[in-house]
Enzyme design. Structure first.
Site, PDB file in Angstrom:
ATOM      1  N   LYS A 208       7.197  30.348  -7.276  1.00  0.00           N
ATOM      2  CA  LYS A 208       7.812  30.544  -8.594  1.00  0.00           C
ATOM      3  C   LYS A 208       9.058  31.415  -8.506  1.00  0.00           C
ATOM      4  O   LYS A 208       9.236  32.200  -7.576  1.00  0.00           O
ATOM      5  CB  LYS A 208       6.777  31.099  -9.578  1.00  0.00           C
ATOM      6  CG  LYS A 208       5.813  29.982  -9.989  1.00  0.00           C
ATOM      7  CD  LYS A 208       4.893  30.352 -11.114  1.00  0.00           C
ATOM      8  CE  LYS A 208       4.027  29.111 -11.440  1.00  0.00           C
ATOM      9  NZ  LYS A 208       2.940  29.426 -12.338  1.00  0.00           N
ATOM     10  N   ARG A 244      -3.772  29.120  -7.200  1.00  0.00           N
ATOM     11  CA  ARG A 244      -3.225  27.757  -7.196  1.00  0.00           C
ATOM     12  C   ARG A 244      -1.949  27.763  -6.367  1.00  0.00           C
ATOM     13  O   ARG A 244      -0.997  28.457  -6.717  1.00  0.00           O
ATOM     14  CB  ARG A 244      -2.939  27.340  -8.644  1.00  0.00           C
ATOM     15  CG  ARG A 244      -2.314  25.975  -8.810  1.00  0.00           C
ATOM     16  CD  ARG A 244      -2.020  25.733 -10.301  1.00  0.00           C
ATOM     17  NE  ARG A 244      -1.410  24.436 -10.512  1.00  0.00           N
ATOM     18  CZ  ARG A 244      -0.115  24.192 -10.361  1.00  0.00           C
ATOM     19  NH1 ARG A 244       0.720  25.153 -10.014  1.00  0.00           N
ATOM     20  NH2 ARG A 244       0.363  22.975 -10.566  1.00  0.00           N
TER      21      ARG A 244
HETATM   22  N1  PMM Z   1       1.931  26.595 -12.965  1.00  0.00           N
HETATM   23  C1  PMM Z   1       2.552  25.404 -12.975  1.00  0.00           C
HETATM   24  C2  PMM Z   1       1.828  24.231 -13.266  1.00  0.00           C
HETATM   25  N2  PMM Z   1       0.503  24.283 -13.531  1.00  0.00           N
HETATM   26  N3  PMM Z   1      -1.460  25.527 -13.812  1.00  0.00           N
HETATM   27  C3  PMM Z   1      -2.088  26.705 -13.832  1.00  0.00           C
HETATM   28  N4  PMM Z   1      -3.403  26.760 -14.138  1.00  0.00           N
HETATM   29  N5  PMM Z   1      -1.435  27.874 -13.565  1.00  0.00           N
HETATM   30  C4  PMM Z   1      -0.108  27.911 -13.265  1.00  0.00           C
HETATM   31  O1  PMM Z   1       0.435  29.013 -13.028  1.00  0.00           O
HETATM   32  C5  PMM Z   1       0.600  26.662 -13.254  1.00  0.00           C
HETATM   33  C6  PMM Z   1      -0.131  25.483 -13.530  1.00  0.00           C
HETATM   34  C7  PMM Z   1       4.012  25.314 -12.699  1.00  0.00           C
HETATM   35  O2  PMM Z   1       4.262  25.338 -11.353  1.00  0.00           O
HETATM   36  P1  PMM Z   1       4.545  24.008 -10.437  1.00  0.00           P
HETATM   37  O3  PMM Z   1       5.541  23.188 -11.211  1.00  0.00           O
HETATM   38  O4  PMM Z   1       5.112  24.593  -9.203  1.00  0.00           O
HETATM   39  O5  PMM Z   1       3.258  23.331 -10.190  1.00  0.00           O
END
Ligand code: PMM
Length: 263
Positions: A208, A244
């Site tokens: 991030k 995650r």
């Molecule tokens: N961040 C993203 C997408 N899905 N789900 C959860 N539970 N927590 C998060 O912090 C989260 C998520 C965005 O990040 P990405 O686009 O790199 O997947």
């Protein structure tokens, strides 16, 4: 030990013109690699929620994720579906997903909580203050840990009112969602406020933008993955039940070191 959720993006690969089956096959192969590297859950998503991202129609989202979920679930791998849409959540559970990961905590789609209640799936409720397109306009906090926890408590109540049993609920402080730069570090420092709510806590810091304030703006993927392994281990130390991540292997090693340290 803290669980690892591996991220599987079932989005079109802009660098390939292989078409829809090539995209699904690539996502499935990627998921199997993450599983081999130690992922406990594979989090499959067909719509980006990154800052500034545009929405994808639910039918297109389902076209992307369902073949991937079917195949990975058939391998016996626990699957979560990363979606804001109740219809996609339901279709994904029918295809074998056991967890619905809604970064909006049920706010984006008014049908989400009732749909999950009836589906029998667990739900991860993210802290969210509005769509990615303008979420930074809502990034105002005085004591972020307490405010995020309070807003998550409202989502836990709403999920309970919709009929989702407490044991099926996971909460996520939503790193990067309506939080800018240093606010994310403040939130992680105050993770205890979220852990104190009671449900299992999921934390997503992977690759991030806020990591740049530690690494500099020019850090590439490998350095961001190392930083993610460190933040994930620190989140685990602070009480996270799961993290995650994109790069499962690095975080797996960091969690193993933490576990050896703790004895
Ligand atoms: N961040 C993203 C997408 N899905 N789900 C959860 N539970 N927590 C998060 O912090 C989260 C998520 C965005 O990040 P990405 O686009 O790199 O997947």
């Amino acid at each position: 030990m803290t669980a690892i959720w591996g991220i599987v993006n079932a989005t079109p690969d802009s660098f390939s013109d292989g078409g829809r089956y090539a995209d699904a096959d690539a996502a499935i192969a990627h998921g199997l690699r993450l599983r081999a590297n130690g992922a406990d859950v594979l989090d499959v998503g067909g719509e980006s929620t990154r800052p500034g991202a545009e929405r994808v129609p639910a039918a297109e989202e389902q076209r992307r994720v369902l073949p991937v979920i079917e195949r990975l679930a058939a391998e016996g791998i626990p699957i979560s579906i990363d979606t804001l849409n109740a219809s996609t959540a339901l279709a994904a559970v029918r295809a074998g997903a056991r967890i619905v990961n809604d970064v909006s905590g049920g706010l984006a789609d008014p049908d989400m909580l009732a749909a999950v209640a009836g589906s029998g799936a667990d739900i991860a409720l993210g802290h969210w203050r509005g769509p990615s397109s303008d979420m930074y306009a809502r990034a105002e906090y005085t004591r972020i840990g307490r405010e995020v926890a309070e807003e998550l408590r409202e989502r836990i109540s709403a999920a309970g009112a919709a009929g989702i049993a407490p044991a099926r609920i996971i909460v996520d402080p939503g790193v990067g969602f309506a939080k800018a730069g240093a606010q994310n570090w403040d939130l992680l420092r105050e993770l205890a406020d979220v852990v104190a709510l009671g449900p299992r806590v999921l934390v997503g810091t992977s690759r991030k933008r806020f990591l740049a304030s530690a690494l500099g703006d020019d850090a590439g993927e490998a350095r961001k993955d190392l930083a993610t392994a460190v933040t994930s281990a620190l989140a685990a130390r602070a009480g996270a039940w799961a993290v995650r991540v994109h790069d499962v292997a690095t975080t797996r090693d960091a969690l193993a070191v933490l576990s050896a340290w703790d004895g």
